[in-house]
Design a protein around this motif. Structure first.
Motif, PDB file in Angstrom:
ATOM      1  N   UNK A  53       3.818   4.472   0.667  1.00  0.00           N
ATOM      2  CA  UNK A  53       2.476   4.054   0.282  1.00  0.00           C
ATOM      3  C   UNK A  53       1.592   5.235  -0.074  1.00  0.00           C
ATOM      4  N   UNK A  54       2.059   6.391   0.279  1.00  0.00           N
ATOM      5  CA  UNK A  54       1.266   7.598   0.023  1.00  0.00           C
ATOM      6  C   UNK A  54       0.878   7.666  -1.455  1.00  0.00           C
ATOM      7  N   UNK A  55      -0.360   7.928  -1.733  1.00  0.00           N
ATOM      8  CA  UNK A  55      -0.773   7.988  -3.138  1.00  0.00           C
ATOM      9  C   UNK A  55      -0.012   9.101  -3.864  1.00  0.00           C
ATOM     10  N   UNK A 239      -7.955  -2.651  -3.277  1.00  0.00           N
ATOM     11  CA  UNK A 239      -6.925  -2.177  -4.202  1.00  0.00           C
ATOM     12  C   UNK A 239      -5.787  -1.494  -3.457  1.00  0.00           C
ATOM     13  N   UNK A 240      -6.155  -0.679  -2.471  1.00  0.00           N
ATOM     14  CA  UNK A 240      -5.131   0.036  -1.718  1.00  0.00           C
ATOM     15  C   UNK A 240      -4.233  -0.947  -0.988  1.00  0.00           C
ATOM     16  N   UNK A 241      -4.857  -1.973  -0.417  1.00  0.00           N
ATOM     17  CA  UNK A 241      -4.056  -2.961   0.301  1.00  0.00           C
ATOM     18  C   UNK A 241      -3.206  -3.774  -0.671  1.00  0.00           C
ATOM     19  N   UNK A 242      -3.665  -3.887  -1.890  1.00  0.00           N
ATOM     20  CA  UNK A 242      -2.875  -4.585  -2.901  1.00  0.00           C
ATOM     21  C   UNK A 242      -1.577  -3.818  -3.176  1.00  0.00           C
ATOM     22  N   UNK A 243      -1.723  -2.493  -3.181  1.00  0.00           N
ATOM     23  CA  UNK A 243      -0.520  -1.675  -3.345  1.00  0.00           C
ATOM     24  C   UNK A 243       0.429  -1.886  -2.182  1.00  0.00           C
ATOM     25  N   UNK A 267      -9.962  -5.586   6.194  1.00  0.00           N
ATOM     26  CA  UNK A 267     -10.930  -4.841   5.378  1.00  0.00           C
ATOM     27  C   UNK A 267     -12.271  -4.775   6.083  1.00  0.00           C
ATOM     28  N   UNK A 268     -12.632  -5.881   6.739  1.00  0.00           N
ATOM     29  CA  UNK A 268     -13.933  -5.895   7.405  1.00  0.00           C
ATOM     30  C   UNK A 268     -13.956  -4.967   8.609  1.00  0.00           C
ATOM     31  N   UNK A 269     -12.868  -4.969   9.360  1.00  0.00           N
ATOM     32  CA  UNK A 269     -12.885  -4.177  10.587  1.00  0.00           C
ATOM     33  C   UNK A 269     -12.708  -2.686  10.346  1.00  0.00           C
ATOM     34  N   UNK A 270     -12.025  -2.326   9.278  1.00  0.00           N
ATOM     35  CA  UNK A 270     -11.683  -0.914   9.148  1.00  0.00           C
ATOM     36  C   UNK A 270     -12.889  -0.062   8.775  1.00  0.00           C
ATOM     37  N   UNK A 274      -9.550   4.149   5.299  1.00  0.00           N
ATOM     38  CA  UNK A 274      -8.320   3.725   4.643  1.00  0.00           C
ATOM     39  C   UNK A 274      -7.114   3.861   5.558  1.00  0.00           C
ATOM     40  N   UNK A 275      -7.098   4.897   6.362  1.00  0.00           N
ATOM     41  CA  UNK A 275      -5.974   5.099   7.281  1.00  0.00           C
ATOM     42  C   UNK A 275      -5.868   3.938   8.235  1.00  0.00           C
ATOM     43  N   UNK A 276      -7.007   3.588   8.783  1.00  0.00           N
ATOM     44  CA  UNK A 276      -7.060   2.490   9.746  1.00  0.00           C
ATOM     45  C   UNK A 276      -6.605   1.195   9.083  1.00  0.00           C
ATOM     46  N   UNK A 277      -7.095   0.954   7.867  1.00  0.00           N
ATOM     47  CA  UNK A 277      -6.760  -0.283   7.167  1.00  0.00           C
ATOM     48  C   UNK A 277      -5.258  -0.380   6.935  1.00  0.00           C
TER      49      UNK A 277
END
Lengths: 469, 354
Positions: A53-55, A239-243, A267-270, A274-277
């Motif tokens: 998942x790493x960009x 978008x990141x979660x879509x990936x 998404x709401x809690x993070x 991004x790391x947390x999500x």
């Protein structure tokens, strides 16, 4: 590590050896760090979710494109287009990137460097040194040597472009921030490669490295460019979660697809982390787990899987980030108390315990803020009188120059509750919050009370107070 | 040179008042030694004068050759602090509370330095040096405890004289280790006599009315009385019988605050008054003095019932002022409370009228 290897280069070589197991050898040390924290070892068929998942390209980054542009142009200017063979007359350039955790600071640098073909050598604090074995240079000297002398290219490098990345500041510097100026000075004149510092923002002023280490003087003196990142925006997170979602779809034998509600909750809690999500998404998608139970309240949704997960792996303890209140937010909450009627009486609609815990480390400044602003929010003299009495009472807990930690929260409790309860006639208008006044006594004179006469006798101008009614 | 300094008595025998006490002090030093002293009394009563007279009695005129220097200290947390000291060969004077929270370091270092240097010629001089600490009541508790320990330890090489306006904030442990001497303020009559004497020495004639007025307005503070007198002389060149004695500007300012409180009781006034109080604090007027002056002025404008209430509140907040941290909190609370009381009284009066 061998005794002979006194320089950091020896250590760096060690890392290169380790990293051979990882397919891409480009940005070496960084990946070692990532692979260690990899959690997928729990799975039967190893699949490095994080690594996949790493960009890898710029569009993968969950960072605003303008920020990426800023960093890229800095790299272009200071690394790519840097005049060659001009070791003398050349000072090193510094870049400071700061932002909250999980805003993609490190990832941006890595991805951009990969794109532009720049090597990264990163400083990590040595943890495995035994003092008896490795006597000699102290941590700060080692750090300075690394920054100034890492001019020899690594065997695995692809180009001669290189930057030095510092994310992990030596503890000695964090404790004694005034030494940092000397380190920077050394690097500024001796260093051959641009240095990128990455600082994570923190609410605690003691730990806020970007403020503490990089004082305004230093920034001006060494022309440090600062680029500050914001927390990830909702859309970018999505978008990141879509990936991540696509990745899961490709490996359905290993993962299951989390429901859209779970994704929303994540998404709401993070809170823009991004790391947390991604970690949350990873756990939500593990096979054999139930859907993450989501609590839907008025507050941001919280996922409550802590209990279940702790058995499997201890590293999954916190799923949601603590919601931190800013100082101003807290002051606003106290000065604009919300009430709920229950039966004939009313209650304060506020989690007081949480509010007070939040500011228990800085009661003096919090109360000073309250004191400076409370009058503007009150509509009645009697209320103000009661509130002033309460504030005065709260001060007795903060005795002169005595730090008795155990009584400090009491002052907060008294002040906060008093101000919230006595505000019967609240002024409902927008009032900006001002910072507490700093009073600096002028102690130049011994007896200020007699100064007036002395000035008369010595024929000095006497106009300090405006006595007109 | 100011009159207050010029005509400061140099010998215990030439003191103008408290002659019995002066005799006692003289007897105290007869054997060339004395215990630790704690001298206390109101401002301008002559504490410092008596201390210097005592030291002169002990060491002779060498005590007057003083030098002012700044000493440097380093706290355990590596912070550098400076403090100015006045010292002669025999004594050192400093006010450790100038450095605020770091006063403990100063006290310990100074006493150690002084105590560890032996006098070279013990025959010619006394075998101890004197450390004079002023404003002891503003010391932190930490510093007072440090003082207590070092006082005992180094009694062979040094004597400590503490000087303070009130001993209520000095810890009992220190009080019991010192000989406490109270220097009361001079009476109005004594002040009048001293003023007349000083004016005679300056070959001026001071009219009775002015000396009376100065003596009443100076709050039994002799230093201020002398300053006021000299200020009168400077303003009018000659001391005239009908001359008006000016009050200090800060006092007028405080009176002004009291007037504003009585004039209008509202939130805007409160906000304005906070600014005024800040001005006073920044200028360095001690908050106790602000409090007293404010209270005195307020009491002029109210009847007995209200006065009782206001004094009660003043007592409460004055106590908190001594305990608590930020003076502005307590001052503002007092101002708000008084305004409330005043407003309530006015409303009651109106209700009675109808």
């Amino acid at each position: 590590m061998k005794k002979g290897a006194k320089k950091w280069l020896g250590l760096q070589f060690d890392f290169e050896e380790n990293s051979k197991t990882i397919p891409s050898t480009n940005c070496t040390t960084v990946e070692v760090k990532k692979s260690k924290s990899d959690l997928s070892a729990l799975k039967k068929r190893t699949f490095n979710f994080q690594l996949h998942l790493k960009p890898k390209i710029v569009t993968d980054l969950a960072v605003h494109s303008k920020k990426i542009g800023e960093v890229e142009s800095w790299l272009q200017l200071n690394v790519i287009n840097r005049p060659k063979n001009s070791v003398c007359n050349q000072t090193a350039s510094f870049l400071l990137i700061c932002g909250p955790t999980g805003s993609g600071k490190t990832a941006t640098i890595q991805v951009l460097c990969k794109k532009l073909g720049i090597d990264i050598s990163e400083w990590t604090n040595p943890v495995d040194q035994e003092f008896d074995f490795y006597r000699g240079v102290n941590q700060v000297t080692g750090f300075t040597e690394f920054l100034t002398e890492s001019k020899w290219n690594s065997l695995f490098s692809v180009s001669d472009k290189k930057i030095i990345l510092v994310e992990d500041f030596p503890n000695a510097l964090v404790r004694k921030s005034e030494d940092f100026g000397a380190v920077l000075e050394e690097c500024y004149y001796k260093g051959n490669y641009p240095i990128v510092f990455i600082c994570t923002d923190s609410n605690d002023s003691k730990m806020n490295l970007s403020e503490k280490l990089f004082t305004q003087d230093l920034r001006n003196k060494y022309k440090i460019v600062e680029i500050s990142f914001n927390a990830c925006a909702m859309t970018l997170l999505r978008n990141a979660l879509k990936r991540a979602h696509n990745l899961v779809q490709d490996n359905l034998d290993l993962f299951k697809t989390p429901s859209p509600e779970t994704v929303n909750a994540i998404i709401a809690t993070s809170m823009g982390d991004i790391k947390c999500a991604i970690n949350q998404y990873y756990f939500a998608s593990l096979l054999g787990t139930a859907d993450l139970p989501t609590v839907s309240t008025k507050k941001p949704q919280k996922t409550g899987t802590k209990r279940k997960r702790t058995e499997t792996s201890s590293s999954v303890q916190s799923m949601s980030r603590d919601q931190t209140l800013g100082l101003f937010h807290g002051v606003g909450k106290v000065l604009n108390p919300k009430r709920v009627e229950t039966g004939g009486s009313w209650r304060l609609n506020c989690d007081l315990q949480k509010l007070i815990d939040e500011f228990s480390t800085q009661p003096t400044s919090f109360i000073a803020f309250l004191f400076e602003n409370y009058v503007k929010y009150y509509g009645n003299l009697d209320d103000v009188c009661a509130a002033a009495e309460i504030l005065s009472l709260s001060q007795t807990f903060l005795e002169k120059w005595v730090d008795r930690q155990d009584v400090l929260p009491f002052s907060l409790w008294v002040a906060v509750m008093g101000l919230m309860i006595h505000n019967e006639h609240r002024v409902m208008k927008w009032t900006p919050i001002t910072g507490p006044k700093k009073t600096q006594k002028k102690v130049s004179e011994r007896d200020v009370t007699d100064l007036y006469y002395r000035n008369i006798i010595n024929n000095v101008e006497n106009s300090r107070f405006d006595v007109t009614v | 040179m100011l009159w207050a300094d010029k005509y400061r008595p140099k010998e215990l025998s030439s003191l103008d008042y408290h002659k019995d006490q002066a005799l006692n002090l003289k007897n105290l030093t007869k054997d060339g030694d004395f215990p630790h002293l704690l001298i206390y009394g109101p401002v301008g009563a002559g504490k410092k004068t008596r201390i210097m007279c005592l030291l002169r009695e002990l060491y002779g005129p060498g005590i007057d050759r003083v030098k002012v220097e700044t000493m440097n200290f380093t706290t355990p947390s590596n912070k550098k602090i400076d403090i100015s000291t006045i010292s002669s060969n025999y004594h050192i004077e400093l006010s450790p509370s100038d450095v605020g929270i770091n006063d403990r370091v100063v006290i310990m270092d100074v006493i150690k330095n002084v105590a560890q240097t032996q006098q070279l010629n013990a025959n010619a001089q006394r075998e101890f040096k004197v450390i004079l600490l002023t404003d002891v009541d503003n010391l932190t508790k930490d510093a007072q405890h440090a003082l207590r320990r070092t006082m005992e330890k180094y009694i062979a090489n040094c004597r400590i004289i503490l000087c303070t306006t009130s001993i209520s904030r000095v810890i009992p442990a220190i009080r019991s280790r010192c000989l406490c001497i109270r220097v009361p303020a001079p009476s109005t009559e004594e002040i009048v006599t001293i003023l007349t004497n000083v004016c005679t020495k300056e070959s001026l004639t001071l009219p009775e009315e002015i000396s009376r007025e100065v003596a009443t307005k100076c709050n039994r503070n002799l230093r201020r009385a002398l300053l006021m007198c000299e200020a009168c002389k400077v303003e009018k060149q000659l001391v005239l019988p009908k001359q008006h004695v000016v009050e200090p500007d800060w006092l007028l300012f405080i009176k002004n605050i009291a007037q504003k409180m009585v004039k209008e009781q509202s939130l805007t006034t409160l906000v304005k008054l906070r600014e005024n109080l800040y001005e006073l604090i920044v200028f360095g007027i001690p908050s106790e003095i602000i409090f007293c002056a404010l209270l005195k002025e307020l009491l002029k404008n109210c009847d007995l019932d209200l006065a009782a209430l206001i004094v009660e509140q003043a007592a409460l907040y004055e106590h908190r002022l001594a305990q608590g941290n930020k003076e502005i909190f307590h001052l503002e609370a007092f101002v708000a409370k008084c305004m409330c009381l005043y407003q309530n009284m006015m409303q009651e009066l109106l209700a009675c009228d109808f």
